[in-house]
Design a protein around this motif. Structure first.
Motif, PDB file in Angstrom:
ATOM      1  N   VAL A   1       0.855  -1.192   0.000  1.00 55.92           N
ATOM      2  CA  VAL A   1       0.000   0.000   0.000  1.00 55.92           C
ATOM      3  C   VAL A   1       0.887   1.236   0.000  1.00 55.92           C
ATOM      4  CG1 VAL A   1      -1.845   1.243   1.186  1.00 55.92           C
ATOM      5  CG2 VAL A   1      -1.749  -1.263   1.301  1.00 55.92           C
ATOM      6  N   ARG A   2       0.952   1.926  -1.103  1.00 60.45           N
ATOM      7  CA  ARG A   2       1.809   3.107  -1.201  1.00 60.45           C
ATOM      8  C   ARG A   2       1.221   4.297  -0.452  1.00 60.45           C
ATOM      9  NH1 ARG A   2       3.579   3.084  -7.623  1.00 60.45           N
ATOM     10  NH2 ARG A   2       4.617   1.027  -7.619  1.00 60.45           N
ATOM     11  N   GLU A   3      -0.096   4.417  -0.513  1.00 58.27           N
ATOM     12  CA  GLU A   3      -0.766   5.550   0.127  1.00 58.27           C
ATOM     13  C   GLU A   3      -2.141   5.103   0.593  1.00 58.27           C
ATOM     14  OE1 GLU A   3      -2.106  10.157  -0.948  1.00 58.27           O
ATOM     15  OE2 GLU A   3      -0.973   8.933  -2.378  1.00 58.27           O
ATOM     16  N   LEU A   4      -2.503   5.468   1.808  1.00 57.84           N
ATOM     17  CA  LEU A   4      -3.808   5.088   2.326  1.00 57.84           C
ATOM     18  C   LEU A   4      -4.906   5.867   1.602  1.00 57.84           C
ATOM     19  CD1 LEU A   4      -3.108   4.991   6.173  1.00 57.84           C
ATOM     20  CD2 LEU A   4      -3.389   3.046   4.627  1.00 57.84           C
ATOM     21  N   PRO A   5      -5.948   5.184   1.134  1.00 60.66           N
ATOM     22  CA  PRO A   5      -7.052   5.893   0.486  1.00 60.66           C
ATOM     23  C   PRO A   5      -7.876   6.662   1.519  1.00 60.66           C
ATOM     24  CG  PRO A   5      -7.545   3.552   0.654  1.00 60.66           C
ATOM     25  CD  PRO A   5      -6.135   3.718   1.130  1.00 60.66           C
TER      26      PRO A   5
ATOM     27  N   ARG B   1      -5.380   8.322   8.068  1.00 59.73           N
ATOM     28  CA  ARG B   1      -4.439   9.075   7.241  1.00 59.73           C
ATOM     29  C   ARG B   1      -2.994   8.654   7.456  1.00 59.73           C
ATOM     30  NH1 ARG B   1      -8.983  11.701   7.394  1.00 59.73           N
ATOM     31  NH2 ARG B   1      -9.501  13.319   5.869  1.00 59.73           N
ATOM     32  N   THR B   2      -2.730   7.847   8.456  1.00 56.76           N
ATOM     33  CA  THR B   2      -1.369   7.366   8.709  1.00 56.76           C
ATOM     34  C   THR B   2      -1.397   5.864   8.958  1.00 56.76           C
ATOM     35  OG1 THR B   2      -1.435   7.642  11.120  1.00 56.76           O
ATOM     36  CG2 THR B   2      -0.803   9.583   9.791  1.00 56.76           C
TER      37      THR B   2
END
Length: 241
Positions: free
Chosen positions: A151-155, A163-164
Motif C-alpha cells: 500500500v503506497r498511500e492510504l485511500p 491518514r497514517t
C-alpha cells in the motif's frame, strides 16, 4: 496473457466502458497493443463493444459463477445467515482478501438493506473496510507487514478514513483485542460496518453486517457481533478456494 488479465482488471476496476486510448494510458501500453488485446478478448466473449468502447463481457459472469459453484463457503454462508436472528435482518457480506483488496463473494439482504454496499465481485481497499480490517488483523505479523508494504498511500474516502499507517495499525490492534472490526464511516459517511474474521480458511475470509449508523444502538451492536461471531464459527473450516 498477463496484459490481457490486466486489461480485464482495469475494466472491472473502472466499472464503465473504456476506449482504446483510456486503456492504453492506464495500462501504459501502445494503442495498437491494446487494440489487438481487445480483438482477442472480444472473440472469447470476455469483453464486448459498447458505443465504440469496451466493457466486460458475459463470459466473465459465467467464469465467476463457475468459481462460486466450486466454492462451498458461499452455500454455507447463505444457509447459515438465515439461522441468525439479529444479523439476518441486515445486509450481510461474505468477503475474501486478495493481497490488499477485499473481494465480495456473497451478500444477504435482510429487511433493512443498505443498497450502497456489497456488489458481488466488487473489489475494495482492505484498509478502509471492516471486512478488510478483520482479515488483516487476523494475519500473522510477517504476512501483515508484507501486505501493508504493497500500500503506497492510504485511500482517504471520508473524514473518518485513516491518514497514517500508525493509526491503521492501532485500529488493527483494537480489532484483535475486541474480536471484531469496525468501519464507522471510513468508507461511506453515515454507514457503519461490523466484521468478524472466519478462522481456519485457506484464504482469509470475513463476514460483516452493514447498516446506517443512525440505527446502530448499543444493544443492536451486541446482537450483531454475537451473530457474526457465530456465523464465522459456522464457516470455520478449510475450503477449496
Amino acid at each position: 496473457m498477463t496484459r490481457a488479465v490486466a486489461l480485464l482488471e482495469e475494466l472491472a476496476r473502472q466499472g464503465r466502458p473504456l476506449g482504446i486510448a483510456e486503456l492504453a494510458r492506464s495500462l501504459d501500453l501502445a494503442k495498437s497493443t491494446v487494440a489487438n488485446l481487445c480483438a482477442a478478448l472480444e472473440g472469447t466473449r470476455m469483453i464486448r463493444r459498447v458505443d465504440g468502447r469496451w466493457a466486460l463481457g458475459h463470459k466473465v459472469v459465467e467464469l465467476g459463477q463457475g468459481f462460486l459453484a466450486c466454492t462451498d463457503v458461499v452455500g454455507e454462508f447463505r444457509r447459515a445467515v438465515d439461522t441468525c436472528t439479529v444479523v439476518s435482518r441486515e445486509t450481510v457480506l461474505l468477503a475474501v482478501l486478495d493481497d490488499v483488496e477485499v473481494v465480495h463473494l456473497a451478500r444477504h439482504d435482510g429487511s433493512q438493506p443498505v443498497w450502497l454496499a456489497g456488489e458481488i465481485g466488487k473489489r475494495m481497499p482492505a484498509v478502509v473496510t471492516a471486512v478488510g480490517k478483520a482479515m488483516l488483523a487476523a494475519l500473522p505479523p510477517d504476512d501483515l507487514d508484507d501486505r501493508l508494504a504493497l500500500v503506497r498511500e492510504l485511500p482517504v474516502l471520508t473524514e473518518q478514513s485513516h491518514r497514517t499507517f500508525d493509526a491503521l495499525r492501532g485500529d488493527l490492534d483494537d480489532t484483535r483485542a475486541r474480536g471484531y472490526a469496525v468501519d464507522d464511516g471510513e468508507h461511506t459517511e453515515g454507514v457503519t460496518c461490523l466484521a468478524v474474521a472466519v478462522p481456519g480458511r485457506d484464504t482469509p475470509t470475513s463476514v460483516a453486517a452493514i447498516l446506517l449508523t443512525a440505527r446502530l444502538t448499543p444493544e443492536l451492536r451486541v446482537g450483531l457481533v454475537s451473530d457474526l461471531t457465530a456465523l464465522a464459527g459456522e464457516l470455520s473450516r478449510p475450503t477449496r478456494f
